[in-house]
Scaffold this active site. Sequence first.
Site, PDB file in Angstrom:
ATOM      1  N   SER A 181       0.838  -1.199   0.000  1.00  0.00           N
ATOM      2  CA  SER A 181       0.000   0.000   0.000  1.00  0.00           C
ATOM      3  C   SER A 181       0.872   1.247   0.000  1.00  0.00           C
ATOM      4  CB  SER A 181      -0.906   0.021   1.229  1.00  0.00           C
ATOM      5  OG  SER A 181      -1.468   1.316   1.338  1.00  0.00           O
ATOM      6  N   MET A 216      -8.975   8.269   0.026  1.00  0.00           N
ATOM      7  CA  MET A 216      -9.867   8.574   1.162  1.00  0.00           C
ATOM      8  C   MET A 216     -10.405   9.993   1.034  1.00  0.00           C
ATOM      9  SD  MET A 216      -7.457   7.194   4.223  1.00  0.00           S
ATOM     10  CE  MET A 216      -6.657   5.606   4.158  1.00  0.00           C
ATOM     11  N   HIS A 224      -8.371   1.260  -4.092  1.00  0.00           N
ATOM     12  CA  HIS A 224      -9.317   1.055  -2.985  1.00  0.00           C
ATOM     13  C   HIS A 224      -9.944   2.409  -2.642  1.00  0.00           C
ATOM     14  CE1 HIS A 224      -9.626  -0.110   1.607  1.00  0.00           C
ATOM     15  NE2 HIS A 224     -10.810   0.041   1.046  1.00  0.00           N
ATOM     16  N   MET A 284     -12.139   4.660  -0.523  1.00  0.00           N
ATOM     17  CA  MET A 284     -12.826   4.843   0.765  1.00  0.00           C
ATOM     18  C   MET A 284     -13.518   6.192   0.697  1.00  0.00           C
ATOM     19  SD  MET A 284      -9.770   3.277   3.062  1.00  0.00           S
ATOM     20  CE  MET A 284      -8.647   3.369   1.667  1.00  0.00           C
ATOM     21  N   MET A 338     -11.561  -5.786   5.334  1.00  0.00           N
ATOM     22  CA  MET A 338     -10.770  -4.838   6.120  1.00  0.00           C
ATOM     23  C   MET A 338     -10.442  -5.476   7.470  1.00  0.00           C
ATOM     24  SD  MET A 338     -10.323  -2.339   4.106  1.00  0.00           S
ATOM     25  CE  MET A 338      -9.281  -1.486   5.317  1.00  0.00           C
ATOM     26  N   GLY A 350      -9.044   3.990   7.100  1.00  0.00           N
ATOM     27  CA  GLY A 350      -8.779   5.410   7.311  1.00  0.00           C
ATOM     28  C   GLY A 350      -7.315   5.700   7.604  1.00  0.00           C
ATOM     29  N   PHE A 351      -6.633   4.740   8.177  1.00  0.00           N
ATOM     30  CA  PHE A 351      -5.243   4.985   8.571  1.00  0.00           C
ATOM     31  C   PHE A 351      -4.392   3.732   8.384  1.00  0.00           C
ATOM     32  CE2 PHE A 351      -8.105   7.580  11.080  1.00  0.00           C
ATOM     33  CZ  PHE A 351      -7.587   8.856  10.890  1.00  0.00           C
ATOM     34  N   ASP A 405      -6.770  -6.439   4.065  1.00  0.00           N
ATOM     35  CA  ASP A 405      -6.193  -5.091   4.096  1.00  0.00           C
ATOM     36  C   ASP A 405      -6.176  -4.525   5.513  1.00  0.00           C
ATOM     37  OD1 ASP A 405      -5.256  -2.603   3.479  1.00  0.00           O
ATOM     38  OD2 ASP A 405      -6.989  -1.987   2.280  1.00  0.00           O
ATOM     39  N   GLY A 406      -4.960  -4.344   6.046  1.00  0.00           N
ATOM     40  CA  GLY A 406      -4.807  -3.688   7.336  1.00  0.00           C
ATOM     41  C   GLY A 406      -4.058  -4.540   8.356  1.00  0.00           C
ATOM     42  N   GLY A 407      -2.938  -4.019   8.825  1.00  0.00           N
ATOM     43  CA  GLY A 407      -2.193  -4.707   9.882  1.00  0.00           C
ATOM     44  C   GLY A 407      -1.538  -6.009   9.454  1.00  0.00           C
ATOM     45  N   GLY A 411       1.082  -2.063   4.134  1.00  0.00           N
ATOM     46  CA  GLY A 411       1.600  -0.695   4.024  1.00  0.00           C
ATOM     47  C   GLY A 411       2.794  -0.479   4.919  1.00  0.00           C
TER      48      GLY A 411
HETATM   49  C1  DX5 Z   1      -6.421   1.490   5.505  1.00  0.00           C
HETATM   50  C2  DX5 Z   1      -5.969   1.225   4.100  1.00  0.00           C
HETATM   51  C3  DX5 Z   1      -4.866   0.255   4.017  1.00  0.00           C
HETATM   52  C4  DX5 Z   1      -3.612   0.718   4.692  1.00  0.00           C
HETATM   53  C5  DX5 Z   1      -2.913  -0.489   5.231  1.00  0.00           C
HETATM   54  O1  DX5 Z   1      -7.572   2.219   5.502  1.00  0.00           O
HETATM   55  O2  DX5 Z   1      -7.038   0.717   3.319  1.00  0.00           O
HETATM   56  O3  DX5 Z   1      -4.597  -0.151   2.685  1.00  0.00           O
HETATM   57  O4  DX5 Z   1      -2.745   1.424   3.845  1.00  0.00           O
HETATM   58  O5  DX5 Z   1      -1.844  -0.065   5.984  1.00  0.00           O
HETATM   59  P1  DX5 Z   1      -1.139  -0.985   7.046  1.00  0.00           P
HETATM   60  O6  DX5 Z   1      -0.594  -2.175   6.302  1.00  0.00           O
HETATM   61  O7  DX5 Z   1      -0.092  -0.095   7.620  1.00  0.00           O
HETATM   62  O8  DX5 Z   1      -2.186  -1.412   8.058  1.00  0.00           O
HETATM   63 ZN    ZN Z   2      -6.526  -0.204   1.296  1.00  0.00          ZN
END
Ligand code: DX5
Ligand code: ZN
Length: 219
Positions: A9, A38, A67, A69, A138, A143-144, A176-178, A198
Amino acid sequence: MSKTKIAPSLLAADFGNLQRDVEMVNHSEADWHHIDVMDGVFVPNISYGMPVVKAIAKHATKPLDVHLMIIDPDRYIKTFADLGAHVLTVHYEACTHLHRTLQAIKAEGMQAGVALNPHTNVSLLEDLINDIDVICLMSVNPGFGGQSFIENTYDKVKALKNLIAKKNAATLIEIDGGVTAGNAGKLKDAGADILVAGSFVFKSNDPNKTIAELKEMAG
Ligand code: DX5
Ligand code: ZN
């Protein structure tokens, strides 16, 4: 069974060196570029918009996994097709007429993705799963970047895998995420096809090597 795809990401990239970071992904073992848009309304953060996506597209050599949002994403389907999106993912929670939105994405020649927030049950997609190319679960609240992985995601992957089998669908499951090397193997075992990462990639000392490590863990 094909190897799990890795989609770094770019939200966690260094925007002052965006070309460098896109080229790093080009030369790595990654499969897709994940692009997070976003709007500050659907999610409490604003990331980047069309000019930045255009700059990424100019340098990217791998498919663009966009993606969205944002609320009411139908307004921008053609714009993202023109920018070169390969997969266009909208949020279930942001679409009143999701079936129509998916048809519009496909009519523009893109693959259609649907993202589900952590609170949204996968069973809600039963009636249109055969129209969805990618379902993005998700594993954080969107968002972050840099948030902790929500453990309930493993059960959602398994439930979704069962639903895909039941409906004889060809839908891919994206997480997606963590995502880290600590959970990539378990996610693959649960049935994930694509892992977005990411912070774990871009905040590491050697992002190229970290992508290879993820690919190995999920291989
Ligand atoms: C969050 C995004 C993710 C984000 C993942 O809202 O959709 O794609 O960039 O970031 P990490 O891998 O740091 O959780
Ligand atoms: Zn994403």
